[in-house]
Design an enzyme around this catalytic site. Sequence first.
Site, PDB file in Angstrom:
ATOM      1  N   CYS A  72       0.773  -1.256   0.000  1.00  0.00           N
ATOM      2  CA  CYS A  72       0.000   0.000   0.000  1.00  0.00           C
ATOM      3  C   CYS A  72       0.799   1.297   0.000  1.00  0.00           C
ATOM      4  CB  CYS A  72      -0.928   0.029   1.208  1.00  0.00           C
ATOM      5  SG  CYS A  72      -2.053  -1.360   1.328  1.00  0.00           S
ATOM      6  N   HIS A 128      -2.719   6.719   4.438  1.00  0.00           N
ATOM      7  CA  HIS A 128      -1.608   5.776   4.576  1.00  0.00           C
ATOM      8  C   HIS A 128      -0.258   6.327   4.122  1.00  0.00           C
ATOM      9  CE1 HIS A 128      -0.590   1.178   4.758  1.00  0.00           C
ATOM     10  NE2 HIS A 128      -0.137   1.882   5.781  1.00  0.00           N
TER      11      HIS A 128
END
Length: 522
Positions: A72, A128
């Site tokens: 990610c 993130h």
Amino acid sequence: MVSAQTVFLAFLVMPAVALAQTKRPPNIVLVVADDYGYRDIGYHGAEFATPTLDKLAAGGVKLENYYVQPICSPTRSQLMTGRYQIHTGLEHSIIWKSQPNGLPLQYPTIADLLKGQGYSTHAIGKWHLGFYKEKYTPLHRGFDTFYGYWGGGEDYYTYWSCDWSPHQKAGSNRKMCGYDLRDMEEPVSDMNGTYSTLLYTKKAVELINSTATSDQPFFLYLAYQAVHDPMEAPEHYIKPYEHIQNKKRRIYAGMVSALDEGVKNLTEALQHTGLWDNTVLIFTTDNGGEVHSGGNNWPLRGAKHTLWEGGVKGIGFVTSPLLSKKQMGKVSTEMMHVSDWFPTVAAMAGVKVNSTLGLDGYSQWSMIRDGKLSERKEILHNIDILYTQKGKKLFNNTFDTSVRASIRVGDYKLLCGDPGDGTWWPVPSTNQKELPSLSAAAEERVASPESIEGADVKNLWLFNIRDDPNEENDLSTSMPEVVKHLLDRISYYNATSLPPVYPPSDPASDPKLHGGFWGPWR
Ligand SMILES: *[C@@H]1O[C@H](CO)[C@@H](O)[C@H](O)[C@H]1NC(C)=O
Ligand SMILES: *[C@@H]1O[C@H](CO)[C@@H](O)[C@H](O)[C@H]1NC(C)=O
Ligand SMILES: *[C@@H]1O[C@H](CO)[C@@H](O)[C@H](O)[C@H]1NC(C)=O
Ligand SMILES: *[C@@H]1O[C@H](CO)[C@@H](O)[C@H](O)[C@H]1NC(C)=O
Ligand SMILES: *[C@@H]1O[C@H](CO)[C@@H](O)[C@H](O)[C@H]1NC(C)=O
Ligand SMILES: *[C@@H]1O[C@H](CO)[C@@H](O)[C@H](O)[C@H]1NC(C)=O
């Protein structure tokens, strides 16, 4: 802060030709799906339906030689800045919630760039890219508005998550948990029970409705939580797939259906408001499917976390009425990488990014819009010097094959070190029993800096990806000169890399100390 970035951007970008002054630049909607597997879209043969995504892709350009990163934060960092991970210090693993780490502040994001061009900029969903200090969070990275979560994953209904950082487990041995949902910077606590795909879609549609009358072009970064684990979806999305006996795959099918419907609602809102005519819609996954959480990448080898094609070959397409006619319905096999979005999006906005700034991305806008050839000939998949195995060093005077790394040069791809599990994971069949969850130990192995022992461990592979897209025929012993050339290319990149930044977990991040929410603690 904003003014400093604006000054910086004045050097970064050159306003393009007269065209940009006479015509309003397009709205740009960038939709990111999380852990969405290569197999799991209708046009790659998914055994469940994705009618909206299929239809949008069929009217635009399908990117079929398109690469992302295997996990990610790395993909998102490259997407946002146009730079390889080795050039931002994020080459190892993800940013864990308890880690004082973030996308380094000196690199402008796509949102900074577009804001500098007069766009309004909006992020919805997953971030993130770090939050340990406020200045790493979206409103300080070029976004005018934000609604979503700052970490990497959580419960789809309660917005509750724990930190699984290997450092955290090894260190204090104290599990830290909290809520992670924000409106701008304010904690949101009244959404318990609302499935996040519905919530983020509603926020996106509201935004589109409210910008419809504005003179400003807008950039919407819609980073869905779907279809990352945990396995959760409202029952009515799962119901049509009762025949899929594998439980995780069945729920995953429902999660994908909700995502597909979300994109439908989004595009309908763009159409109803009339904005669609001057909008470019980009759809991308962030990495390969997680086979332990219902995703699949068949027939590609490997999966999320690995440098095999199943980890890095991504679903991606672009659709827009602004594409030239001959591009609508095109399947492109031009080479493209997630780091290309920064200069590509800049070009959409009529901005030529100053190439002296050392971006790793190439603008692909004329490839996508007009069918020109891609300028990209290589992709550095990654170099992770914190992840080595004690296999033999197979070549002298070039890159050490015991280090985890991979590169694509033309049709050839080299992998070295331990690239991760290279299984060809089949689509879970109706009567096959579930794959086990990735064990905590395996998660740690995937994520943590450690050396694998064993002098005779195989640590080198070479494939011709054009002839052998599923990595079945290893050419590393038959083509030593190609191997040497690709290792030299990795050495070249390695010499330009920044040391990996991967600090230990900080107990002061504990949400208990911050009103129950994950948030800045320094
Ligand atoms: C959220 O809802 C769940 C299920 O109804 C409940 O168990 C939990 O306590 C709720 N959390 C909060 C913060 O209200
Ligand atoms: C957006 O606008 C449409 C048309 O006016 C309306 O039907 C819809 O309810 C609005 N949606 C949201 C989420 O505001
Ligand atoms: C899409 O819109 C319909 C109609 O408003 C709504 O019922 C549905 O929940 C929405 N779906 C998603 C995924 O947002
Ligand atoms: C590109 O950036 C460099 C360094 O900031 C600057 O010296 C140069 O003039 C810029 N080039 C253009 C064409 O703007
Ligand atoms: C590398 O160099 C060492 C020392 O000269 C030599 O013993 C070894 O065989 C060489 N290895 C290879 C793979 O050429
Ligand atoms: C990669 O670069 C780092 C930092 O410049 C250096 O320490 C390391 O020896 C290099 N590794 C290899 C395998 O060339």
